[in-house]
Design an enzyme around this catalytic site. Structure first.
Site, PDB file in Angstrom:
ATOM      1  N   VAL A   1       0.807  -1.224   0.000  1.00 34.70           N
ATOM      2  CA  VAL A   1       0.000   0.000   0.000  1.00 34.70           C
ATOM      3  C   VAL A   1       0.840   1.276   0.000  1.00 34.70           C
ATOM      4  O   VAL A   1       0.281   2.377  -0.051  1.00 34.70           O
ATOM      5  CB  VAL A   1      -0.960   0.030   1.206  1.00 34.70           C
ATOM      6  N   TYR A   2       2.160   1.173   0.062  1.00 34.46           N
ATOM      7  CA  TYR A   2       2.978   2.387   0.039  1.00 34.46           C
ATOM      8  C   TYR A   2       2.878   3.040  -1.330  1.00 34.46           C
ATOM      9  O   TYR A   2       3.272   2.473  -2.353  1.00 34.46           O
ATOM     10  CB  TYR A   2       4.438   2.072   0.361  1.00 34.46           C
ATOM     11  N   VAL A   3       2.341   4.256  -1.343  1.00 33.42           N
ATOM     12  CA  VAL A   3       2.155   5.027  -2.575  1.00 33.42           C
ATOM     13  C   VAL A   3       1.402   4.174  -3.616  1.00 33.42           C
ATOM     14  O   VAL A   3       1.762   4.150  -4.790  1.00 33.42           O
ATOM     15  CB  VAL A   3       3.493   5.546  -3.142  1.00 33.42           C
TER      16      VAL A   3
ATOM     17  N   GLY B   1       1.392   1.091  -4.280  1.00 36.50           N
ATOM     18  CA  GLY B   1       2.202   0.098  -4.970  1.00 36.50           C
ATOM     19  C   GLY B   1       3.413   0.656  -5.680  1.00 36.50           C
ATOM     20  O   GLY B   1       4.280  -0.108  -6.131  1.00 36.50           O
TER      21      GLY B   1
ATOM     22  N   LYS C   1       4.528  -6.268   2.787  1.00 35.87           N
ATOM     23  CA  LYS C   1       3.417  -6.519   3.710  1.00 35.87           C
ATOM     24  C   LYS C   1       2.092  -6.648   2.962  1.00 35.87           C
ATOM     25  O   LYS C   1       1.954  -6.174   1.837  1.00 35.87           O
ATOM     26  CB  LYS C   1       3.303  -5.384   4.722  1.00 35.87           C
TER      27      LYS C   1
END
Length: 328
Positions: A52-54, A56, A78
């Site tokens: 979920v960081y940015v 993907g 994660k």
């Protein structure tokens, strides 16, 4: 750079882990690649990201970097938070885990993930279902090891017991918030990890930027702590206790001719039970400052001073147990 085994495994990770949450956001792709190159040139081998960081984008940038050195990279990502709007696009059900790992493998452009982590506990899914799905991923070779993040101590212990009872693969690590201004895991989690030999890879080791030394007691108008939401927000950090810790960090930095960030990170490096703090950076200058935390040892007197001023208050049942501790 020194190396440490991650929990009850033979996996060697560098004493610092490079977090990539800023990659593709406040850090552009070229600077992100430059940071990873410098990190590996200094002996680092441990990268942490999340699906979920940015949205993907962080995984995609990491995927570009690792191609030429995949075997030497310890790659962690994660699964748990929402990636799609439908009801099964969130959580750690078997479906979401299997969908999530395939999407992460594609973005990372790799055949396997070294450390696949449950981002936070999912009350809707039985832990047996989650662990069986993760065990199948390890058996298939798509994942090498599993870990968790943001769990209560009872949740971690229940997970370990479930794995042992069913002969599933075990969590070898946990990723909690931990720093000189966030020591909640001292209550139970850290002693549990020592007892069960679970590696600890803390996030926000600088308190979301609070321990960099750039902040005064006046509410900031720029920087990460200007947010009113989340753990790294001004309301969560701006306490007199935290400013007392920050003053002690500044004093130690002046005494040892280091920066506050280097003091805060080095304190963690010498904390029993901590395997590899995850640090991030928005700029190359911040990256270089953080890397200055390695290759030196904080004097015991300074370490103890910081430990004492940042310690949690004496609480039940810890003080009750200590009162009746046996002398042998």
């Amino acid at each position: 750079m020194e190396y440490r085994l991650l929990g009850r495994s033979g996996l060697a990770v560098s004493e610092l882990c490079l977090g990539t949450m800023t990659f593709g956001n406040t850090t552009n792709e070229s600077d992100s690649i430059a940071m990873m190159n410098r990190f590996f040139e200094r002996g680092g081998n441990f990268l942490d990201t999340a699906n979920v960081y940015v949205s993907g984008r962080s995984e995609e940038i990491v995927g570009k970097f690792i191609q030429a050195r995949r075997s030497e990279v310890v790659l962690a990502t994660k699964v748990r938070f929402a990636t799609e709007s439908h009801p099964n696009g969130v959580g750690v059900s078997r479906k979401h885990i299997l969908d999530g790992v395939e999407a992460s493998l594609k973005r990372l452009n790799t055949d396997y993930i070294d450390l696949y982590q449950v981002h936070v506990w999912d009350h809707a899914t039985p832990i047996e279902e989650t662990l069986r799905a993760l065990d199948d991923l390890v058996t298939s070779g798509k994942v090498r090891y599993i870990g968790c993040s943001n769990f209560f101590a009872w949740q971690l212990m229940k997970s370990l017991a479930t794995s042992d009872r069913n002969r599933y693969v075990r969590f070898i690590s946990i990723q909690p918030q931990y720093s000189l201004v966030s020591r909640e895991m001292d209550r139970e989690m850290l002693s549990l990890c020592l007892e069960e030999n679970v590696g600890v890879i803390p996030w926000a080791p600088l308190g979301g930027g609070f321990l960099t030394g750039r902040y005064t007691r006046e509410e900031p108008t720029s920087g990460r702590l200007t947010t009113r939401l989340g753990e790294s927000s001004w309301p969560n950090r701006a306490s007199e206790q935290n400013f007392a810790v920050l003053d002690a960090v500044r004093d130690a930095a002046k005494e040892l001719e280091k920066t506050p960030s280097q003091i805060a990170l080095n304190w963690l490096l010498q904390r029993k039970g901590i395997t590899s703090p995850i640090f991030g950076a928005s700029t190359l200058e911040q990256f270089e400052d953080n890397m200055g935390a390695i290759d030196w040892t904080m004097p015991e007197s300074v370490w103890n001073r910081l430990d004492q001023i940042s310690a949690l208050p004496s609480e039940y049942p810890n003080r009750f147990i200590a009162k009746f501790a046996r002398p042998f």
